[in-house]
Design a protein around this motif. Structure first.
Motif, PDB file in Angstrom:
ATOM      1  N   THR B  94     -62.029 -78.671 -67.261  1.00 22.28           N
ATOM      2  CA  THR B  94     -63.029 -79.679 -66.886  1.00 22.28           C
ATOM      3  C   THR B  94     -62.459 -81.086 -66.847  1.00 22.28           C
ATOM      4  O   THR B  94     -63.044 -81.972 -66.242  1.00 22.28           O
ATOM      5  CB  THR B  94     -64.201 -79.683 -67.885  1.00 22.28           C
ATOM      6  OG1 THR B  94     -63.645 -79.526 -69.189  1.00 22.28           O
ATOM      7  CG2 THR B  94     -65.164 -78.567 -67.607  1.00 22.28           C
ATOM      8  N   ASP B 266     -65.850 -76.151 -74.065  1.00 25.43           N
ATOM      9  CA  ASP B 266     -66.844 -76.537 -73.055  1.00 25.43           C
ATOM     10  C   ASP B 266     -67.249 -75.371 -72.151  1.00 25.43           C
ATOM     11  O   ASP B 266     -67.885 -75.565 -71.133  1.00 25.43           O
ATOM     12  CB  ASP B 266     -66.372 -77.744 -72.228  1.00 25.43           C
ATOM     13  CG  ASP B 266     -64.901 -77.651 -71.891  1.00 25.43           C
ATOM     14  OD1 ASP B 266     -64.335 -76.565 -72.103  1.00 25.43           O
ATOM     15  OD2 ASP B 266     -64.327 -78.638 -71.425  1.00 25.43           O
ATOM     16  N   GLN B 268     -69.394 -73.168 -72.767  1.00 23.49           N
ATOM     17  CA  GLN B 268     -70.794 -72.748 -72.845  1.00 23.49           C
ATOM     18  C   GLN B 268     -71.724 -73.642 -72.028  1.00 23.49           C
ATOM     19  O   GLN B 268     -72.943 -73.551 -72.159  1.00 23.49           O
ATOM     20  CB  GLN B 268     -71.263 -72.675 -74.305  1.00 23.49           C
ATOM     21  CG  GLN B 268     -72.355 -71.621 -74.478  1.00 23.49           C
ATOM     22  CD  GLN B 268     -72.816 -71.454 -75.902  1.00 23.49           C
ATOM     23  OE1 GLN B 268     -72.274 -72.045 -76.827  1.00 23.49           O
ATOM     24  NE2 GLN B 268     -73.832 -70.645 -76.105  1.00 23.49           N
ATOM     25  N   SER B 269     -71.157 -74.471 -71.157  1.00 24.36           N
ATOM     26  CA  SER B 269     -72.051 -75.274 -70.325  1.00 24.36           C
ATOM     27  C   SER B 269     -72.481 -74.439 -69.117  1.00 24.36           C
ATOM     28  O   SER B 269     -71.738 -73.580 -68.647  1.00 24.36           O
ATOM     29  CB  SER B 269     -71.331 -76.537 -69.850  1.00 24.36           C
ATOM     30  OG  SER B 269     -70.461 -76.218 -68.795  1.00 24.36           O
ATOM     31  N   THR B 271     -72.854 -75.247 -66.070  1.00 24.96           N
ATOM     32  CA  THR B 271     -72.036 -75.467 -64.862  1.00 24.96           C
ATOM     33  C   THR B 271     -70.912 -74.443 -64.804  1.00 24.96           C
ATOM     34  O   THR B 271     -70.676 -73.811 -63.767  1.00 24.96           O
ATOM     35  CB  THR B 271     -71.363 -76.869 -64.911  1.00 24.96           C
ATOM     36  OG1 THR B 271     -72.073 -77.669 -65.826  1.00 24.96           O
ATOM     37  CG2 THR B 271     -71.259 -77.481 -63.563  1.00 24.96           C
TER      38      THR B 271
END
Lengths: 316, 311
Positions: B94, B266, B268-269, B271
């Motif tokens: 990300t 990150d 578990q977002s 997106t």
């Protein structure tokens, strides 16, 4: 029997004392004292002194320890530093049933899956079936449970939409049993994975040992059906060591709830613990650690007693 | 695996009398315990596969800078969340960092934490277990109660508590794992010492007036090394799993230092879950494969050191 139980309970007491001393020691490693966290830095020195006197912070450590233990025995774990004025015991009793429920269901899941596979493996040792079961349990032991949970949420909940992504029930909807079960399946499965793997391997070893015994050969020679030999004559003895293993798995089970509850946003004490850890809410952290340790001691006590009940060869 | 056969059974030739003539030189080196163990280990396919994997992972960790053209922290924000391709083998995260590079450098961290904390906990556990098992009596009873207390705490709770008190970092993490990982080793070593201390060779050493410390470390300990090595190997896997969980939660290795656990932070977002399902796969698989390899090697060693197991 009764005397054994009593002796076993008495043996647990020094353990509980040790747990309380270690916890007390750890929390005193924390930098600064509680006043620094809670009070306005501009407080007048005499007010600070009065405050310290009121909460016993000027007492020598052993007096503080005794007061702390005394309060804990009465179920008073102090107040949360973050949610001021809320009793820690209230926060915990509110959440504990959710955690115990999750643990119970996943224990059940672990047992009904691992025992049949363990038996299957032991009945056909060193065959393809046995090797596949063993390999799968190796995989289960090596899988990071948080990652397994993430992948399940990603594929089954987000991509396919089969399950909710988290929580204990759909918000703002009346209670429905199906909704609860629907929310429970994934977290219970993830929590059960590691224990499933361990239990399968122990069941296999134990059943292998039992199926070699003379009385099994006798039963077979008498012409009993194989199913009856294995499940009636073998299983009863084969499961005895599994009881002990279950007691030993309890700590890892508790640890598992912390991670599973975090990932699935399950409102239990594991999630409470993680949130408290991030907010440095020491009274909550300590209370949950002590409770988990005490529950582990009680769990092992029950496992020991059950072991003695089921295995008449044990002398006590 | 074309290993020489064990020479456990002597060549019995019933009708040939034992000749008094000088023996012909031995055709191969005589069997030692180590040699037998190595032979048994090499015949265990899973264990050998695990060992090869481990060597591979360790090399990848050591030679990380040579194996990738990128830096673990350099960002190319325009490329963020690019799926795996020829240029970025495992995709871009990300923040626009190459995932393959971060995996290589993450291996350094995970292995360092695993090996260092197990080395320390084995050290503590061996000393406590040796003292308890060798002296017995009240010292033993006291030390074992201490072990019981430590074992009653679910270790993840204690680790998290300690991490909240001392801010997380690689050194603190290693210390915390060492502090709570020694108990199982202590129990094991104590058991070995209890059974070894009454053997004749120990009695002989005592009679000759050898110092206790020398008996413990040079006479008994080498005989207990097998089980200690097995636990150590299995423990590295356990520590790597625990470290990855803590780092994932944000309570272990802190970004930007890469670790397999915090690479998943990150993931578990929504997106990522919708648009980049490849993202969490590789770091997780890496943890799984590494832990699996340690478990295979550990189990292989256990069977190899066990005299009851036939090769």
């Amino acid at each position: 029997m009764l005397s054994y139980i009593i002796r076993r309970i008495i043996m647990a007491i020094p353990l509980l004392i040790g747990i309380s001393i270690l916890s007390f020691g750890i929390i005193h490693l924390a930098p600064g004292d509680p006043t620094a966290l809670m009070m306005d830095p501009n407080i007048k020195p005499e007010d600070m002194e009065a405050y310290k006197e009121k909460y016993g912070l000027n007492d020598p450590p052993h007096i503080q320890y005794l007061k702390w233990v005394g309060n804990m025995i009465q179920g008073d774990f102090g107040q949360s530093l973050i949610r001021q004025g809320t009793d820690v015991s209230f926060l915990i009793t509110e959440r504990l049933p959710n955690t115990l429920f999750l643990m119970l269901v996943s224990t059940f899941l672990a047992l009904i899956i691992s025992i049949p596979f363990g038996i299957l493996s032991a009945r056909k040792p060193y065959t393809l079936t046995d090797y596949s079961v063993t390999f799968t349990s190796f995989l289960g032991l090596a899988t990071p449970n948080f990652w397994f949970g993430l992948v399940l949420i990603m594929f089954l909940s987000v991509q396919l939409g089969w399950f909710p992504t988290g929580g204990i029930a759909t918000l703002n909807e009346p209670f429905s049993l199906w909704d609860r079960i629907h929310h429970l399946i994934l977290p219970a499965l993830v929590l059960a994975t590691a224990d499933m793997a361990a239990l399968t391997r122990y069941t296999r070893t134990s059943m292998l040992e039992v199926l070699k015994q003379d009385y099994i050969r006798t039963a077979r020679a008498k012409g009993f059906k194989e199913r009856k030999v294995v499940y009636k004559h073998g299983l009863r003895n084969g499961l005895i060591p599994v009881i002990t293993i279950f007691g030993l798995l309890l700590p890892s089970f508790f640890a598992g709830t912390v991670i599973v509850e975090k990932i699935f946003n399950w409102p239990g004490i594991g999630l409470l613990f993680i949130d408290a850890a991030f907010q440095r809410d020491y009274p909550v952290i300590m209370a949950i650690t002590v409770i988990a340790a005490v529950l582990t001691v009680i769990g092992n006590l029950i496992a020991d007693i059950l072991y003695a009940v089921f295995d008449p060869r044990i002398e006590y | 695996m074309s290993q020489p056969e064990n020479q456990l059974q002597p060549n019995v030739q019933p009708n040939v009398p034992v000749s008094p003539e000088p023996m012909a030189p031995l055709p191969q080196k005589p069997d030692t315990l180590t040699r037998i163990a190595v032979d048994k280990f090499m015949k265990n396919k899973l264990a050998v596969a695990g060992l090869i994997l481990l060597v591979f992972i360790i090399f990848a960790a050591i030679f990380a800078p040579v194996l990738t053209p990128y830096e673990p922290s350099s960002q190319q924000l325009l490329k963020k969340l690019t799926p795996p391709n020829g240029e970025h083998w495992l995709g871009v995260d990300t923040l626009g960092r190459d995932m393959y590079t971060r995996m290589l450098y993450g291996a350094r961290v995970s292995l360092l934490v695993g090996f260092a904390s197990v080395a320390a906990s084995i050290f503590i556990g061996t000393i406590v277990g040796a003292v308890a098992g060798y002296y017995g009596g009240k010292i033993d009873a006291f030390l074992m109660r201490v072990v019981d207390v430590f074992l009653a705490f679910p270790s993840l709770f204690l680790l998290i508590t300690l991490v909240t008190i001392f801010d997380p970092g690689i050194d603190k993490l290693i210390m915390a794992f060492a502090l709570f990982g020694w108990t199982a080793t202590a129990r094991l070593v104590r058991g070995e010492f209890l059974s070894l201390r009454s053997r004749e060779f120990v009695l002989a050493a005592k009679t000759m007036g050898v110092k206790s410390s020398k008996i413990i470390f040079s006479h008994i300990l080498p005989n207990a090394m097998g089980p200690i090595i097995v636990t150590a190997t299995l423990n590295v896997g356990i520590v790597i799993l625990a470290e990855s969980a803590l780092s994932y939660l944000g309570l272990g290795i802190q970004p930007p230092t890469p670790s397999w656990g915090n690479m998943l932070q990150d993931a578990q977002s929504l997106t990522i879950m919708y648009e980049a399902p490849w993202y969490p796969i590789f770091p997780g698989l890496m943890i799984l494969v590494t832990v699996l390899a340690f478990n295979f090697v550990g189990d292989g060693l256990r069977d190899a050191f066990d005299p009851k197991m036939k090769s």
